[in-house]
Enzyme design. Structure first.
Site: not given
Ligand code: SF4
Length: 389
Positions: A113, A126, A133, A137
C-alpha cells in the site's frame, strides 16, 4: 462524502517480456553499464545515460518512441532491450479528507500500500519498503503481516512514479514550470522496516533525489526506522535524508512490547546512535514518533521521562493518536491526555505537533496499512527469485 474506489484494470500497462531490462530502479552506473551492454558505444554512454534518465525521471515518459532527442535507430535499440515498468495499481481509494491510498501489485503477485496525504502547504507520499514486515510492533497493522520479501529499488521508486502519474505531476514539454509540487515530501513510513532493505531503499532514494530527474531534495525525504542501530549512521552517509525513529515508549519494559527490536538494541543504545547521527543540527532534527496509547505510554511521567531521554539531541516529537485496526489490542489516548503530553514536551523546548489522523475511512492512517498478501506456501528462495533479488 463516501470514499471513492476505482478499479484501474482498464489502464493499459506494458508487461515485461522476453527478458527486457527494466530501466526503473537502475542506478546511474547500472544503467550506463546496461546501455553499453545493449550496444551503446562506450564514448556515447554518458550522454545517452543523461538523455534516457531525463526522459524517464524528469518527463515521466514510458515510450521510447517519444524520446525525440534520440535517433530513431537508437530508440529502436532501447525498445529491443529495455522496458520502463512500474508496479501495477490494483485499486485507488480517495478518502473524504482527500487522502489517497493505492494498492499496488508487484512481481510475484504480492501487494503493498502507498498513501498520498495532501495538505495546504505540502503533499506527502508515504511509501513501503517491504511486503509485510520483518518486525512485529504490537500497535502496527503491518506488524501482523509476516515479511514476504523486500521490495526492489524499482518497486520503491515506482511508487513515487505511479503517484505522480495519478496526480498528473510530470512536467509538460513547452508548458511553464509548475512552482508547487503536489508530492513535496516522501516518507518511508509505509509497510516494512526500510533499514532491513538498505541497499534497495538507498538506490531508490538516490534516484528520487537525482537533480536531472524527479529532483526531490534530501531534506524532503524522511526515513523512519524502528531502531536498526547498525544502519543508522550509514543512512546519513549513503542516503543523506532526514531520519525519524519509531520511539513510542520511555522505558525498555514498555518498548520491548511495543517495538520488539528494542530487545536487541535498547533505548540507551538507540539514543547513543542517534546522538552521533552525522549532520545532526537544529535545522536537521531527528523526528521521534510517539503513538499515543491509552493507559500504556501516555502518562505525564512518560512525557517528563521522554524529555530527559532526548536531552542533547536536536529533536522534534510527532505525537500520533493511535489509529485503530481490526483486532488491535490498544485504544487511542484521550484528547486531554494527548494535549497534556504535548504541552510538557513543548514546554521543555521541543516541537510536539499532534498528527491529525488522515484517511481513517479508507484505512490509510498511520499504522493501518496491511495487504492481503501472505507468505503462505512459497519458500523465501522462490519469492526472492520472482523479484530477481
Ligand atoms: S511500525 Fe514496526 S511492524 Fe510496523 S512497519 Fe514499522 S517496523 Fe514494521
Amino acid at each position: 462524502m463516501a470514499p471513492i474506489t476505482q478499479d484501474v484494470h482498464t489502464i493499459p500497462r506494458k508487461l515485461p517480456e522476453g527478458g527486457l531490462t527494466n530501466i526503473v530502479g537502475l542506478t546511474r552506473d547500472q544503467l550506463r553499464d546496461a546501455l553499453i551492454a545493449a550496444g551503446t558505444p562506450e564514448k556515447q554512454a554518458k550522454m545517452r545515460l543523461g538523455q534516457v534518465w531525463q526522459w524517464v525521471y524528469h518527463w515521466g515518459v514510458r515510450d521510447f518512441t517519444a524520446m525525440t532527442n534520440l535517433a530513431k535507430d537508437y530508440r529502436a535499440l532501447l525498445a529491443a532491450n529495455f522496458t520502463i515498468e512500474l508496479p501495477q495499481v490494483v485499486s485507488r481509494q480517495i478518502s473524504a479528507d482527500g487522502t489517497r491510498k493505492y494498492l499496488v501489485r508487484i512481481a510475484g503477485g504480492h501487494e503493498v500500500e502507498v498513501v498520498y496525504i495532501p495538505e495546504t502547504d505540502r503533499g506527502t507520499l508515504c511509501i513501503s519498503s517491504q511486503v509485510g514486515c520483518t518486525l512485529t510492533c504490537s500497535f502496527c497493522h503491518t506488524g501482523t503481516q509476516k515479511l514476504v520479501r523486500n521490495l526492489t529499488a524499482a518497486e520503491i521508486v515506482g511508487q513515487v512514479m505511479l503517484a505522480r502519474d495519478d496526480l498528473g505531476e510530470w512536467p509538460v514539454q513547452g508548458a511553464p514550470k509548475e512552482e508547487v509540487r503536489l508530492i513535496s515530501n516522501v516518507v518511508l513510513m509505509g509497510m516494512g522496516e526500510p533499514l532491513y532493505n538498505f541497499e534497495n531503499v538507498r538506490d531508490a532514494m538516490k534516484i528520487v533525489m537525482d537533480g536531472e530527474g524527479i529532483a526531490l531534495g534530501r531534506r524532503r525525504i524522511t526515513l523512519s526506522t524502528s531502531g536498526v542501530v547498525p544502519e543508522i549512521a550509514r543512512t546519513a552517509r549513503e542516503i543523506g535524508c532526514l531520519l525519524a525513529v519509531s520511539f513510542h515508549a520511555t522505558t525498555d519494559a514498555v518498548r520491548d512490547v511495543l517495538v520488539p527490536i528494542n530487545k536487541r538494541w535498547n533505548i540507551a543504545t538507540l539514543l547513543e546512535a542517534l546522538r552521533e547521527y552525522p549532520g545532526l543540527s537544529n535545522s536537521e532534527r531527528i523526528t521521534f514518533e510517539y503513538v499515543m496509547l491509552d493507559g500504556v505510554n501516555d502518562t505525564k511521567e512518560d512525557a517528563y521521562r521522554l524529555v530527559e531521554l532526548l536531552r542533547g539531541i536536536p529533536a522534534k516529537v510527532n505525537l500520533i493518536p493511535f489509529n485503530e485496526w481490526p483486532g488491535a489490542p490498544y485504544k487511542r489516548s484521550s484528547g486531554n491526555r494527548i494535549h497534556a503530553f504535548a504541552d510538557i514536551i513543548h514546554n521543555a523546548g521541543y516541537a510536539s505537533p499532534i498528527r491529525t489522523p488522515r484517511g481513517e475511512d479508507i484505512m490509510a492512517a498511520c499504522g493501518q496499512l496491511k495487504s492481503a498478501t501472505e507468505r503462505a506456501r512459497k519458500s523465501k528462495a522462490q519469492i526472492a527469485a520472482e523479484a530477481g533479488l
